[in-house]
Design a protein around this motif. Structure first.
Motif, PDB file in Angstrom:
ATOM      1  N   THR A   3      -1.017  17.454  15.215  1.00  0.00           N
ATOM      2  CA  THR A   3      -1.899  16.304  14.298  1.00  0.00           C
ATOM      3  C   THR A   3      -0.982  15.675  13.581  1.00  0.00           C
ATOM      4  OG1 THR A   3      -3.573  17.999  14.054  1.00  0.00           O
ATOM      5  CG2 THR A   3      -3.637  15.819  12.728  1.00  0.00           C
ATOM      6  N   LEU A   4       0.033  16.137  12.811  1.00  0.00           N
ATOM      7  CA  LEU A   4       0.862  15.254  12.043  1.00  0.00           C
ATOM      8  C   LEU A   4       1.797  14.097  12.782  1.00  0.00           C
ATOM      9  CD1 LEU A   4       1.593  17.689   9.070  1.00  0.00           C
ATOM     10  CD2 LEU A   4      -0.076  16.142   9.148  1.00  0.00           C
ATOM     11  N   ARG A   5       2.331  14.747  13.818  1.00  0.00           N
ATOM     12  CA  ARG A   5       3.164  13.972  14.781  1.00  0.00           C
ATOM     13  C   ARG A   5       2.234  12.869  15.395  1.00  0.00           C
ATOM     14  NH1 ARG A   5       3.860  12.418  19.926  1.00  0.00           N
ATOM     15  NH2 ARG A   5       3.355  14.615  20.548  1.00  0.00           N
ATOM     16  N   ASP A   6       1.378  13.288  16.164  1.00  0.00           N
ATOM     17  CA  ASP A   6       0.742  12.297  16.933  1.00  0.00           C
ATOM     18  C   ASP A   6      -0.346  11.413  16.081  1.00  0.00           C
ATOM     19  OD1 ASP A   6       0.166  11.236  19.300  1.00  0.00           O
ATOM     20  OD2 ASP A   6      -0.378  12.936  20.429  1.00  0.00           O
ATOM     21  N   GLY A   7      -1.120  12.129  14.968  1.00  0.00           N
ATOM     22  CA  GLY A   7      -1.662  11.090  14.051  1.00  0.00           C
ATOM     23  C   GLY A   7      -1.163  10.242  13.234  1.00  0.00           C
ATOM     24  N   GLY A   8       0.270  10.282  13.273  1.00  0.00           N
ATOM     25  CA  GLY A   8       0.903   9.404  12.576  1.00  0.00           C
ATOM     26  C   GLY A   8       1.022   8.263  13.177  1.00  0.00           C
ATOM     27  N   TYR A   9       0.546   7.948  14.437  1.00  0.00           N
ATOM     28  CA  TYR A   9       0.434   6.604  15.029  1.00  0.00           C
ATOM     29  C   TYR A   9      -0.630   5.880  14.153  1.00  0.00           C
ATOM     30  CZ  TYR A   9       3.398   7.609  18.653  1.00  0.00           C
ATOM     31  OH  TYR A   9       4.610   8.065  19.511  1.00  0.00           O
ATOM     32  N   TYR A  10      -1.595   6.326  13.272  1.00  0.00           N
ATOM     33  CA  TYR A  10      -2.558   5.656  12.769  1.00  0.00           C
ATOM     34  C   TYR A  10      -2.259   5.476  11.209  1.00  0.00           C
ATOM     35  CZ  TYR A  10      -6.178   5.392  16.620  1.00  0.00           C
ATOM     36  OH  TYR A  10      -6.473   4.812  17.557  1.00  0.00           O
ATOM     37  N   THR A  11      -1.447   6.391  10.638  1.00  0.00           N
ATOM     38  CA  THR A  11      -1.006   6.344   9.182  1.00  0.00           C
ATOM     39  C   THR A  11       0.111   5.790   9.089  1.00  0.00           C
ATOM     40  OG1 THR A  11      -0.252   8.599   9.261  1.00  0.00           O
ATOM     41  CG2 THR A  11      -2.707   8.377   8.843  1.00  0.00           C
ATOM     42  N   ASN A  12       1.094   5.371   9.984  1.00  0.00           N
ATOM     43  CA  ASN A  12       2.426   5.153  10.041  1.00  0.00           C
ATOM     44  C   ASN A  12       3.469   6.586   9.424  1.00  0.00           C
ATOM     45  OD1 ASN A  12       4.080   3.238  10.674  1.00  0.00           O
ATOM     46  ND2 ASN A  12       4.269   2.325   8.552  1.00  0.00           N
ATOM     47  N   TRP A  13       2.889   7.667   9.822  1.00  0.00           N
ATOM     48  CA  TRP A  13       3.678   9.064   9.390  1.00  0.00           C
ATOM     49  C   TRP A  13       3.706   9.107   7.850  1.00  0.00           C
ATOM     50  CZ3 TRP A  13       4.855   5.823  13.607  1.00  0.00           C
ATOM     51  CH2 TRP A  13       4.635   6.604  14.764  1.00  0.00           C
ATOM     52  N   ASP A  14       2.360   8.552   7.222  1.00  0.00           N
ATOM     53  CA  ASP A  14       2.489   9.044   5.792  1.00  0.00           C
ATOM     54  C   ASP A  14       0.994   9.667   5.643  1.00  0.00           C
ATOM     55  OD1 ASP A  14       4.981   8.217   4.388  1.00  0.00           O
ATOM     56  OD2 ASP A  14       4.028   5.933   4.249  1.00  0.00           O
ATOM     57  N   PHE A  15       1.153  10.912   4.788  1.00  0.00           N
ATOM     58  CA  PHE A  15      -0.162  11.487   4.583  1.00  0.00           C
ATOM     59  C   PHE A  15      -0.294  11.935   3.370  1.00  0.00           C
ATOM     60  CE2 PHE A  15       0.494  12.138   9.276  1.00  0.00           C
ATOM     61  CZ  PHE A  15      -0.765  11.990   9.752  1.00  0.00           C
ATOM     62  N   ASP A  16      -1.220  12.180   2.793  1.00  0.00           N
ATOM     63  CA  ASP A  16      -1.723  12.753   1.691  1.00  0.00           C
ATOM     64  C   ASP A  16      -1.319  14.039   1.509  1.00  0.00           C
ATOM     65  OD1 ASP A  16      -3.314  12.413  -1.317  1.00  0.00           O
ATOM     66  OD2 ASP A  16      -4.057  14.222  -0.143  1.00  0.00           O
ATOM     67  N   LYS A  17      -0.363  14.466   0.342  1.00  0.00           N
ATOM     68  CA  LYS A  17      -0.185  15.599   0.118  1.00  0.00           C
ATOM     69  C   LYS A  17      -0.957  16.759   0.240  1.00  0.00           C
ATOM     70  CE  LYS A  17       3.500  18.148  -2.642  1.00  0.00           C
ATOM     71  NZ  LYS A  17       4.534  17.942  -3.725  1.00  0.00           N
TER      72      LYS A  17
END
Length: 514
Positions: free
Chosen positions: A9-23
């Motif tokens: 999720t964090l790797r492939d989902g980063g295409y939508y969040t520019n690889w930044d996620f809420d801590k």
């Protein structure tokens, strides 16, 4: 069930969040998966520096990996993008991962498979498990050199993945490809499905029936373009079909956390993604068209059809070579102020000579269609369909339509009634940013009409704090276009109605009607 699950999720989902996620989201992710039957969690990329901003899970600095290791009791995975990484980069990129990461996967274009083998050897020598994520599975039959080299992964790859990059394979394709791979190597085989045709689940279950050793999924299907198989869907199916033990409370917690992001970014399949998947066309452009621009689905599908047919554009037109010139041009935008102040705008137009209208968008054209001045319509995206509605299937239409220069990336749609009244620009000189934006067409048309004064009506812009990601991108695009135009010409642009664009001069239209 012996098959292993890798959640990315964090790797492939980063295409939508520019690889930044809420801590806190990330913490919920790791803590939830501690209670779920996934063997591996792929947390992101390791990469050499890129020229544009990419977030923490694209680079996975040491403190990010250490935090993940502290929160998670799963085997952690990072991925290298083979096209960006040379053998000499491996030591610097992966030495900090030792003791934190179990497996390193390589995202591989089959055309670069020979080079990837050397990269994998360097990774393997450092003690990591190695995963070969070979992309574009639906085109493998065309890659004869690659197919002949699959045998070389034996003893090197811990997992050899069939990656359905386009989301366009069917269960029988999975069976055939699985058999092909197993005939060439004794490496463990994996499957990574995309969901363009909503076949990710059945394709993954087919891979499991064939004997796949590992499969991928992401929470809520978050991933590039149409996204991936939903982890929650796969686990529910495995629980029902194979009795896999699933903590549904933990699963619900992580799904709820990512559903908030999904409402914001709206990943998942739609008609353009379906067409691209069915025809093995790249998702990157489709994702940009769907998420960053206001292209209609009709336009996107026309562009995809042209790609499929190896066609630059589906129509070439006569050049826009206006016989008239005008001192003043009023550009009508799509904002509410073009309707709210339409009486004043019409009065302003009627009071002036040698003036014309350019409709950047036809959204508000109905308020101005009865004026007797020359009117030009920028035909981009779905504007042809919109014009048909404004002019009741184009009865009484007396204007001219202006299109971007040939070839047009999104293809061409011109209502039949307008075919003799539609022309294409020879070139775009007002900016290098984009060639097919409404504002670019309007300003280039004004320049070709030799306008001395350019006025805007209905270019409202967007108020900060009440703006979507797409609207923000459009606002920034228009700001740049206005700036480029004024730098590249001696003309100034004046907004006659309220606007949030900061680099425009503003003059109240009512001050000109006293």
């Amino acid at each position: 069930m012996k098959t292993k699950l890798l959640d990315c999720t964090l790797r492939d989902g980063g295409y939508y969040t520019n690889w930044d996620f809420d801590k806190e989201l990330v913490k919920t992710y790791f803590k939830s998966f501690n209670q779920l039957p996934a063997e591996y969690l792929e947390i992101g990329y390791r990469s050499v520096p890129m020229k544009h901003y990419l977030g923490e899970y694209f680079y996975c600095p040491v403190f990010v990996m250490e935090q993940a290791k502290e929160w998670s009791d799963k085997k952690l995975v990072i991925i290298l993008n083979e096209k960006d990484i040379q053998n000499e980069h491996v030591k610097d990129l992966l030495s900090p991962c030792v003791g934190l990461v179990t497996m390193v996967r390589l995202a591989i274009d089959p055309q670069n498979f020979s080079r990837a083998l050397g990269l994998a050897e360097a990774v393997k020598a450092m003690g990591f498990e190695v995963g070969f994520n070979v992309m574009y599975m639906s085109t493998w039959h065309e890659q004869k050199d690659f197919l002949n080299q699959i045998q070389e992964v034996s003893g090197l790859a811990d997992y050899f993945y069939m990656v359905d990059s386009f989301g366009g394979v069917y269960p029988q394709d999975v069976k055939n490809t699985f058999d092909l791979v197993k005939s060439k190597t004794d490496a463990n085989v994996g499957f990574h499905g995309h969901n363009n045709l909503e076949l990710a689940l059945v394709n993954t279950l087919t891979a499991l029936e064939c004997g796949a050793d590992i499969v991928d999924a992401t929470v809520t299907g978050m991933g590039r373009g149409a996204g991936n198989l939903k982890t929650e869907l796969l686990l529910t199916a495995l629980n029902s079909k194979f009795g896999v033990d699933v903590d549904f409370n933990s699963l619900s917690n992580v799904v709820s956390a990512f559903e908030n992001l999904q409402r914001q970014h709206e990943w998942g399949t739609n008609l353009p993604y379906m067409v691209s998947g069915a025809n093995s066309l790249p998702q990157k452009e489709v994702m940009d068209w769907v998420t960053q621009r206001f292209y209609s689905f009709n336009s996107i599908i026309r562009a995809l059809q042209n790609q499929k047919d190896n066609q630059k554009d589906n129509q070439k037109l006569a050049l826009f070579e206006p016989r008239k010139s005008f001192d003043k041009v009023v550009v009508i935008g799509g904002g509410p102020n073009a309707a709210l102040h339409s009486d004043a705008a019409q009065e302003f137009i009627n009071r002036n000579e040698r003036i014309c209208i350019i409709h950047a968008s036809s959204k508000n054209a109905g308020y101005y269609k009865n004026l007797s001045v020359a009117q030009y319509f920028c035909l981009v995206g779905s504007e042809g369909h919109r014009l048909e509605k404004v002019f009741d299937d184009l009865g009484g239409f007396s204007g001219e339509c202006v299109l971007p220069p040939f070839p047009r990336k999104m293809g061409t749609y011109i209502p039949q009634a307008l075919e003799g009244k539609s022309f294409e620009l020879k070139e775009i000189t007002v900016t290098d940013l984009v060639k097919d934006a409404h504002t670019v067409l309007a300003l280039q048309t004004a320049l070709n009409l030799k306008a001395k004064n350019i006025y805007l009506v209905g270019y409202d812009g967007y108020q900060e704090g009440y703006i979507t990601k797409t609207e923000l991108a459009l606002s920034k695009e228009n700001e740049t276009i206005f700036q480029d135009f004024q730098e590249n010409t001696d003309l100034k642009i004046t907004s006659l109605t309220p606007t949030h664009y900061r680099n425009l001069e503003v003059e109240s239209i009512y001050s000109l009607l006293q």
